[in-house]
Design an enzyme around this catalytic site. Structure first.
Site, PDB file in Angstrom:
ATOM      1  NE  ARG A  14      -4.009   1.750   2.447  1.00 50.90           N
ATOM      2  CZ  ARG A  14      -3.934   2.631   3.422  1.00 50.90           C
ATOM      3  NH1 ARG A  14      -2.959   2.561   4.306  1.00 50.90           N
ATOM      4  NH2 ARG A  14      -4.833   3.582   3.527  1.00 50.90           N
ATOM      5  NE  ARG A  35       2.485   2.997  10.918  1.00 53.15           N
ATOM      6  CZ  ARG A  35       2.017   2.779   9.701  1.00 53.15           C
ATOM      7  NH1 ARG A  35       0.778   2.350   9.548  1.00 53.15           N
ATOM      8  NH2 ARG A  35       2.751   3.011   8.640  1.00 53.15           N
ATOM      9  CE  LYS A  38       1.796  -5.900   5.218  1.00 53.91           C
ATOM     10  NZ  LYS A  38       1.871  -4.559   4.618  1.00 53.91           N
TER      11      LYS A  38
END
Length: 323
Positions: free
Chosen positions: A121, A320, A186
């Site tokens: 992204r 975040r 992730k």
């Protein structure tokens, strides 16, 4: 190509002598050596031992249409027959865009062993080592233009989570709008790109990347905590994982085309990594602080702030956790 033949032999992770490899490829040992040097350019760890020959450390689970088909639902056989499997490619999303430029490409799918220009992204680089992860793109046609994108990345996140559940992977959660996390780190990402009429018929390229086995890979370029599937049996079976992913994507997109994001909202909320936690949302150069409160019916992020509830959609918004 000789390099592809060589890879297919070395994929087993066992030692093969230069004489054996030369015989299989019909070339000299010197030519084998040149091909091995090309393989090292793919960042593959090639081990050479005197008297034993050469091997790819850890072996490779190369993509195979036949192996993928063994785990793919019958309804997807046409997609699988038309799927392109590349060795080294700039980007599966870029390839899908080229395919769209040639004409209607509904349900076109492509995958690759490696991407040289993989993107996450906001244009970030996506680490794409050869034969160590999954990179695939699927084209899906919608009739209502940009409106089709509302909640779509969240729907895809649920589909990826479902595929991982089928593979008996625990600890999966989702970070709005398009990150797949394993134990808070992730594991994968989703990249959507639209082609066509913003107000009418359009085709959306759905790119998904999943880290499979990164132990032998230099991951120092990654700027955030990451995870892979190496601790799970599926981590060494990229073909089955891709089949499970395609099954889940096809089912989710078929339902999303009829009903939108609504049927997926409750499951997404159950997988929301940051619901009820203190977070900050970036809008350009500005950061807003608050408590993450899940998503609204069309997939917009809800943030409870001192001045009330704010709702954000995709684009250039970044979320975040506040540590």
């Amino acid at each position: 190509m000789a390099s592809e033949q060589l890879l297919s032999v070395l994929a087993d992770g066992e030692f093969h002598s230069g004489e054996e490899l030369g015989g299989l490829l019909g070339v000299s040992r010197a030519a084998v050596w040149k091909q091995l040097q090309k393989l090292e350019e793919l960042s593959l760890s090639i081990e050479a031992q005197k008297g034993r020959g050469y091997r790819v450390v850890g072996g490779l689970d190369l993509l195979s249409r036949e192996l993928i088909a063994q785990h793919t639902d019958q309804a997807l056989q046409a997609i699988l027959e038309g799927m392109d499997i590349f060795g080294v490619l700039d980007s599966t999303n870029l390839q899908a865009a080229k395919r769209i430029a040639m004409g209607p490409a509904h349900q076109y799918c492509c995958t690759a062993e490696q991407q040289t220009a993989g993107r996450g992204r906001r244009g970030r680089q996506w680490l794409s080592p050869f034969g160590r992860s999954l990179y695939c793109s699927l084209v899906w046609e919608f009739s209502n233009g940009a409106a089709a994108l509302e909640g779509l990345s969240l729907c895809i996140g649920v589909a990826v989570a479902n595929a991982l559940s089928e593979a008996d992977v625990d600890g999966i959660s989702l970070k709005w709008p398009n990150d797949v996390l394993l134990d808070g780190k992730k594991l994968g990402g989703i990249l959507l790109e639209m082609q066509g009429d913003p107000a009418g018929v359009c085709q959306v390229i759905i790119g998904v990347g999943l880290n499979m086995q990164l132990q032998e890979v230099d991951s120092t370029v990654v700027t955030q905590p990451w995870a892979d599937l190496s601790a799970y049996p599926i981590g060494s079976d990229r073909n089955r994982m891709l089949a499970l992913l395609l099954n889940a994507l096809f089912a989710a997109l078929t339902q999303y085309s009829r009903q939108g994001f609504s049927p997926f909202r409750d499951q997404w909320l159950a997988l929301d990594a940051f619901r009820g936690q203190s977070v900050k949302v970036q809008l350009g150069e500005e950061w807003l602080f608050g408590t993450e409160d899940g998503v609204n019916p069309d997939g917009g992020l809800r943030l409870i702030t001192d001045s009330g509830v704010r709702v954000f959609h995709g684009g250039e918004v970044s979320l975040r956790e506040v540590c």
